[in-house]
Design a protein around this motif. Structure first.
Motif, short mmCIF file in Angstrom:
data_model
loop_
_atom_site.label_atom_id
_atom_site.label_comp_id
_atom_site.label_asym_id
_atom_site.label_seq_id
_atom_site.Cartn_x
_atom_site.Cartn_y
_atom_site.Cartn_z
N GLU A 156 -3.01 13.12 5.45
CA GLU A 156 -1.97 14.16 5.34
C GLU A 156 -1.65 14.45 3.88
O GLU A 156 -1.49 15.62 3.49
N ALA A 157 -1.56 13.41 3.05
CA ALA A 157 -1.27 13.61 1.64
C ALA A 157 -2.37 14.40 0.94
O ALA A 157 -2.10 15.19 0.02
N LEU A 158 -3.60 14.21 1.38
CA LEU A 158 -4.74 14.92 0.80
C LEU A 158 -4.90 16.34 1.37
O LEU A 158 -5.73 17.10 0.87
N GLY A 159 -4.16 16.66 2.42
CA GLY A 159 -4.29 17.97 3.06
C GLY A 159 -5.52 18.07 3.94
O GLY A 159 -6.00 19.18 4.21
N TRP A 160 -6.00 16.94 4.44
CA TRP A 160 -7.25 16.91 5.21
C TRP A 160 -7.05 16.64 6.68
O TRP A 160 -8.02 16.68 7.44
N ARG A 161 -5.85 16.33 7.13
CA ARG A 161 -5.69 15.87 8.51
C ARG A 161 -6.24 16.88 9.51
O ARG A 161 -6.84 16.49 10.54
N ASP A 177 -1.22 6.41 -10.67
CA ASP A 177 -2.29 5.53 -11.14
C ASP A 177 -3.05 4.86 -10.00
O ASP A 177 -4.16 4.36 -10.21
N PHE A 178 -2.45 4.84 -8.80
CA PHE A 178 -3.06 4.10 -7.71
C PHE A 178 -3.40 4.94 -6.48
O PHE A 178 -4.11 4.48 -5.60
N ALA A 179 -2.90 6.15 -6.39
CA ALA A 179 -3.19 6.99 -5.22
C ALA A 179 -4.69 7.26 -5.10
O ALA A 179 -5.39 7.39 -6.10
N GLU A 180 -5.17 7.35 -3.84
CA GLU A 180 -6.59 7.66 -3.63
C GLU A 180 -6.95 9.00 -4.24
O GLU A 180 -6.19 9.97 -4.14
N ARG A 181 -8.13 9.06 -4.85
CA ARG A 181 -8.60 10.30 -5.48
C ARG A 181 -9.90 10.74 -4.81
O ARG A 181 -10.86 9.97 -4.76
N LEU A 203 0.83 -1.21 0.00
CA LEU A 203 0.00 0.00 0.00
C LEU A 203 0.86 1.25 0.00
O LEU A 203 0.62 2.19 -0.78
N ARG A 204 1.85 1.29 0.86
CA ARG A 204 2.74 2.46 0.92
C ARG A 204 3.46 2.69 -0.40
O ARG A 204 3.61 3.84 -0.85
N GLN A 205 3.87 1.62 -1.04
CA GLN A 205 4.57 1.75 -2.31
C GLN A 205 3.64 2.26 -3.42
O GLN A 205 4.01 3.16 -4.19
N LEU A 206 2.45 1.70 -3.49
CA LEU A 206 1.53 2.05 -4.58
C LEU A 206 0.99 3.46 -4.45
O LEU A 206 0.70 4.11 -5.46
N ARG A 207 0.84 3.94 -3.22
CA ARG A 207 0.31 5.29 -3.03
C ARG A 207 1.19 6.35 -3.68
O ARG A 207 0.71 7.45 -3.97
N SER A 208 2.44 6.06 -3.89
CA SER A 208 3.34 7.03 -4.51
C SER A 208 3.20 7.07 -6.02
O SER A 208 3.80 7.92 -6.68
N GLU A 209 2.40 6.16 -6.58
CA GLU A 209 2.20 6.10 -8.02
C GLU A 209 0.87 6.76 -8.37
O GLU A 209 -0.17 6.40 -7.82
#
Length: 222
Positions: A127-132, A87-91, A79-85
């Motif tokens: 945090e990545a989404l700026g929502w924390r 094509d796979f990061a949550e939208r 999961l941690r690896q794919l989130r950096s791509e």
């Protein structure tokens, strides 16, 4: 019956409610099952269980003899690896980011999360989404029993000082609606996630939103 607004606490599910994580989840399942030499479950079987804790999902999909704890650890790494791509990061679903911002700016409303993710998985995503900063309470699968047990929602009430009648839980699966019912919160189902409106109503949803704008209206956010 649905309660009068305004509310004190609005709790959201994460996957399928705030973000589209379909591609990420399916690829995590493919890679994790392949790594352990297990048959990859169908997309329908994988997505039907989203909302419960990862341990329960993998146990049900892989069977009683599978090395579930090892698979859970591998899934976290994948999961941690794919989130950096890209094509796979949550939208985020269209309109969700604005809705969260507007709710955050609408006292006395407090926001919370109750998710099948572990806290180690959901906090970096927020945090990545700026929502924390929007969420006063984040309840995760490592903090309480898996949905549909009401523990996460009861803990969210305790953390914020809200009463059940002052809160709603918003989610996209029958597990979410069953959890809301068990915690005696109003459950609002959304249809852009993983379960149908009929299934949400059958699980105890009080109301259904078929678009983010309709959800905004149900929450009386202007």
């Amino acid at each position: 019956m649905p309660k009068a607004f305004p509310l004190k606490l609005v709790i959201f599910d994460f996957d399928g409610t705030l973000v589209d994580s379909r591609a990420l989840i399916l690829q995590c399942h493919r890679l994790a099952f392949t790594e352990f030499g297990l048959p990859v479950p169908s997309p329908q079987d994988s997505l039907a269980l989203i909302g419960m804790s990862l341990e329960r999902v993998l146990a049900q999909l892989a069977g009683p003899r599978a090395p579930v704890q090892d698979m859970v650890r591998a899934y976290g790494r994948i999961l941690r690896q794919l989130r950096s791509e890209p094509d796979f990061a949550e939208r985020p679903f269209d309109g969700i980011a604005t809705l969260l911002r507007d709710l955050n700016n609408a006292p006395p409303v407090t926001l919370g999360i109750a998710t099948g993710h572990t806290s180690a998985a959901v906090i970096p995503a927020l945090e990545a989404l700026g929502w924390r900063q929007y969420f006063r309470t984040v309840q995760a699968a490592d903090m309480a029993p898996s949905k549909p047990h009401p523990g996460m929602l009861l803990q969210a009430l305790d953390a914020t000082g809200a009463r059940a009648e002052q809160a709603v839980f918003i989610g996209d699966t029958s597990f979410d609606m069953e959890m809301a019912r068990a915690a005696k919160l109003e459950g609002i189902g959304v249809t852009w996630g993983y379960h149908s409106a009929d299934r949400l109503f059958a699980a105890g949803a009080h109301r259904i939103a078929r678009s983010v704008e309709e959800l905004r209206s149900l929450l009386c956010v202007h």
